[in-house]
Design a protein around this motif. Structure first.
Motif, PDB file in Angstrom:
ATOM      1  N   SER A 159      42.860  38.375  36.345  1.00 33.14           N
ATOM      2  CA  SER A 159      42.995  39.796  36.001  1.00 33.14           C
ATOM      3  C   SER A 159      41.688  40.390  35.492  1.00 33.14           C
ATOM      4  O   SER A 159      41.527  41.614  35.455  1.00 33.14           O
ATOM      5  N   LEU A 160      40.756  39.543  35.084  1.00 33.66           N
ATOM      6  CA  LEU A 160      39.453  40.060  34.657  1.00 33.66           C
ATOM      7  C   LEU A 160      38.729  40.735  35.817  1.00 33.66           C
ATOM      8  O   LEU A 160      37.811  41.534  35.611  1.00 33.66           O
ATOM      9  N   LEU A 161      39.142  40.432  37.051  1.00 28.51           N
ATOM     10  CA  LEU A 161      38.560  41.087  38.222  1.00 28.51           C
ATOM     11  C   LEU A 161      38.973  42.554  38.312  1.00 28.51           C
ATOM     12  O   LEU A 161      38.403  43.308  39.114  1.00 28.51           O
ATOM     13  N   ASP A 162      39.961  42.951  37.503  1.00 26.10           N
ATOM     14  CA  ASP A 162      40.391  44.348  37.515  1.00 26.10           C
ATOM     15  C   ASP A 162      39.343  45.285  36.919  1.00 26.10           C
ATOM     16  O   ASP A 162      39.475  46.498  37.000  1.00 26.10           O
ATOM     17  N   TYR A 163      38.331  44.719  36.276  1.00 27.37           N
ATOM     18  CA  TYR A 163      37.300  45.559  35.644  1.00 27.37           C
ATOM     19  C   TYR A 163      35.924  45.252  36.207  1.00 27.37           C
ATOM     20  O   TYR A 163      35.547  44.101  36.384  1.00 27.37           O
ATOM     21  N   ARG A 164      35.184  46.327  36.478  1.00 32.28           N
ATOM     22  CA  ARG A 164      33.770  46.207  36.841  1.00 32.28           C
ATOM     23  C   ARG A 164      32.951  47.145  35.970  1.00 32.28           C
ATOM     24  O   ARG A 164      33.419  48.206  35.574  1.00 32.28           O
ATOM     25  N   ALA A 165      31.726  46.725  35.689  1.00 40.98           N
ATOM     26  CA  ALA A 165      30.883  47.479  34.757  1.00 40.98           C
ATOM     27  C   ALA A 165      30.037  48.552  35.429  1.00 40.98           C
ATOM     28  O   ALA A 165      29.346  49.295  34.742  1.00 40.98           O
ATOM     29  N   ASP A 166      30.085  48.644  36.756  1.00 37.08           N
ATOM     30  CA  ASP A 166      29.147  49.531  37.455  1.00 37.08           C
ATOM     31  C   ASP A 166      29.773  50.848  37.900  1.00 37.08           C
ATOM     32  O   ASP A 166      29.276  51.515  38.808  1.00 37.08           O
ATOM     33  N   LYS A 167      30.834  51.283  37.254  1.00 36.51           N
ATOM     34  CA  LYS A 167      31.525  52.495  37.706  1.00 36.51           C
ATOM     35  C   LYS A 167      30.697  53.762  37.500  1.00 36.51           C
ATOM     36  O   LYS A 167      30.955  54.787  38.130  1.00 36.51           O
ATOM     37  N   LEU A 168      29.687  53.715  36.615  1.00 34.20           N
ATOM     38  CA  LEU A 168      28.851  54.892  36.380  1.00 34.20           C
ATOM     39  C   LEU A 168      27.694  55.000  37.372  1.00 34.20           C
ATOM     40  O   LEU A 168      26.946  55.971  37.340  1.00 34.20           O
ATOM     41  N   LYS A 169      27.543  54.009  38.240  1.00 35.34           N
ATOM     42  CA  LYS A 169      26.512  54.113  39.276  1.00 35.34           C
ATOM     43  C   LYS A 169      26.942  55.132  40.327  1.00 35.34           C
ATOM     44  O   LYS A 169      28.137  55.276  40.614  1.00 35.34           O
ATOM     45  N   SER A 170      25.971  55.828  40.899  1.00 31.79           N
ATOM     46  CA  SER A 170      26.315  56.804  41.935  1.00 31.79           C
ATOM     47  C   SER A 170      26.926  56.118  43.148  1.00 31.79           C
ATOM     48  O   SER A 170      27.791  56.675  43.826  1.00 31.79           O
ATOM     49  N   LYS A 171      26.489  54.884  43.403  1.00 33.66           N
ATOM     50  CA  LYS A 171      27.041  54.099  44.501  1.00 33.66           C
ATOM     51  C   LYS A 171      27.303  52.681  44.004  1.00 33.66           C
ATOM     52  O   LYS A 171      26.433  51.805  44.108  1.00 33.66           O
TER      53      LYS A 171
END
Length: 521
Positions: A161-173
């Protein structure tokens, strides 16, 4: 059949849309399955050291004319803990891929809990290059010492379930990734199904709290302000009958005499907040357990300015607060029959013209005066007033969580959280929970011998006690405000986040706190 060796790089992770939509994206279920006939994009089986195949692995090997065993030998796979081998296009079975996990050497027919966890944690890494969206695990047959199938299923759900989160959501791409896991099936017998399903639900709930704490920690200080944390608490309480939130503003804190907390906020344009969450899952007569979180959303050090190198990581100085919110998130998921109070002291520590100066003396809510010799020792200044405020709830026990001292990092590194307590029973309960959750702490001293380092010529105490035993004297400072209840202090400065290429919040110690609350229930 062809073989593909697993990569050694850390797995990419599935994006969560925001802290406000921290939903479970991976669906978990339990199923009685035939490993040979079950159709899946990837079947995961176990192998003991010495290439001793598990029952499911043996069935697959027999269906493929012993080719699985031959490939394992050819690729040098030994079944050691942490080894994994991804086999593509397996013949004789319905699965598209076969992932073999090394689980180590069993003792009296059982592998250790630690070895099982290590094996599970290799799944996402091994599948990283693949486009799998669903996998099936035939691992319930692996016997783990002193653990049930429910526990095994929990480990699977927590890890994946830790795969449910990624830290790069603020990147434009945001980076494109191959692995987009959406469905996990946990194979079990009919007799195991109920326990396995319960374990999957528990693991998901814990991971959801961990992921919330990770996301809040990773957000930059210009987004995750004290006001943002307050709004996040209100979001958690939305349409939740058991949870209420009250946010105290600076005016109210001043009326309460919180001069210590407000001294930290004096140099910031962002208003401080005291965020109070009350989860009422138990009876009215049941005394609550209080969780008090340090929420310094950015720490420059104030007038005692920190060095510029690495200062960006001071956005993580609110990870104590994040862990309180993450734990509350899991409580809501599980609807535990327990009363819990969360108190978050949120502020920035900035160096403008109004900022507190070294040598200033402030009066805490308790009436005790403090000589501030170093404005970078601000966490204890906000926590002491939060601890005093917590007295009104007449708590059964209080646990504060704070990225408090660099000295704790020097003492324990990034493996163990520092634990200090005025109550041995509470300390033992937290240590036990940490061991059970694989989110460990180490009991540190809180002897009166250290208290004299906080002596001041001009106030009741100083806010620092010199270089020696810095994490201990910080805890000694807090202990002066925690005399009316059993209290423990968790210094998470070394465990709340990672630096370097793998920089990011860990979500610790949400797992420990949840396990502690589960044990109280």
């Amino acid at each position: 059949m062809t073989a593909a060796k697993a990569t050694t790089k850390k797995a990419s992770e599935k994006p969560a849309k925001s802290a406000n939509t921290n939903n479970n994206l991976i669906q978990f279920s339990t199923k009685v399955l035939d490993p040979v006939k079950h159709a899946t994009q990837c079947l995961v089986v176990g192998c003991y050291e010495g290439i001793k195949l598990s029952a499911s692995a043996s069935a697959v090997n027999a269906a493929d004319a012993q080719q699985v065993e031959a490939l394992l030998k050819r690729e040098g796979f030994q079944g050691k803990t942490g080894q994994s081998l991804l086999l593509l296009n397996p013949q004789g079975i319905a699965a598209e891929r076969l992932l073999v996990l090394g689980v180590g050497t069993p003792k009296d027919g059982n592998i250790s809990a630690d070895n099982f966890r290590k094996a599970i944690q290799k799944i996402s890494e091994a599948l990283r290059p693949t486009p799998c969206t669903e996998i099936t695990l035939a691992l319930a047959e692996i016997s783990v010492a002193d653990q049930s199938v429910e526990w095994q299923a929990r480990q699977v759900a927590e890890s994946l379930s830790l795969l449910d989160y990624r830290a790069d959501k603020l990147k434009s791409k945001p980076a494109d990734i191959s692995l987009k896991l959406k469905k996990v099936i946990f194979g079990a017998t009919k007799a195991q199904a109920t326990g396995a399903t319960k374990g999957l639900l528990l693991g998901q709930a814990i991971a959801k709290g961990v992921n919330l704490a990770r996301e809040l920690g990773d957000l930059p200080g210009n987004i995750c302000t004290p006001t943002y944390l307050a709004n996040e608490a209100k979001r958690l309480a939305h349409k939740q009958a058991k949870l209420s939130v009250n946010v105290l503003e600076e005016k109210q804190m001043k009326e309460l005499g919180m001069g210590s907390l407000l001294s930290v906020a004096a140099g910031s344009d962002q208003p401080a907040k005291l965020i109070v969450l009350e989860y009422k899952g138990g009876t009215k007569k049941q005394a609550p357990i209080a969780l008090v979180g340090k929420g310094i959303t950015f720490d420059t050090g104030g007038i005692s300015l920190k060095p510029g190198a690495g200062m960006d990581e001071m956005k993580y100085d609110m990870c104590g607060a994040a862990s309180v919110l993450g734990t509350i998130q899991t409580l809501l998921e599980l609807q535990l029959p327990i009363n819990v109070v969360g108190v978050i002291a949120a502020s920035e520590n900035m160096p403008n013209g109004s900022a507190t100066k070294p040598g200033d003396i402030v009066t805490s809510m308790s009436g005790q005066t403090i000589e501030i010799l170093n404005t970078d020792a601000e966490g204890r200044l906000v926590l002491c007033d939060a601890l005093t405020y917590t007295e009104r709830f007449k708590p059964k026990a209080v646990v504060d969580i704070a990225t408090l001292t660099g000295a704790c990092v020097i003492a324990l590194g990034n493996h163990a959280t520092g634990l200090f307590s005025n109550n041995d029973e509470l300390a033992k309960a937290l240590l036990k929970a940490g061991d059970e959750a694989a989110d460990r702490a180490w009991h540190m001293p809180l002897w009166d011998d250290y208290q004299k380092q906080l002596d001041s010529n001009f106030a009741d105490m100083a806010n620092i006690g010199g270089r020696e035993a810095g994490s201990v004297t910080a805890a000694c400072f807090l202990s002066r405000f925690a005399k009316k209840f059993p209290w423990a202090h968790l210094d998470i400065a070394g465990t709340a986040w990672r630096s370097g290429g793998a920089k990011g919040a860990t979500g610790r110690p949400v797992s420990m706190l949840v396990q502690y609350l589960l044990n109280q229930v």
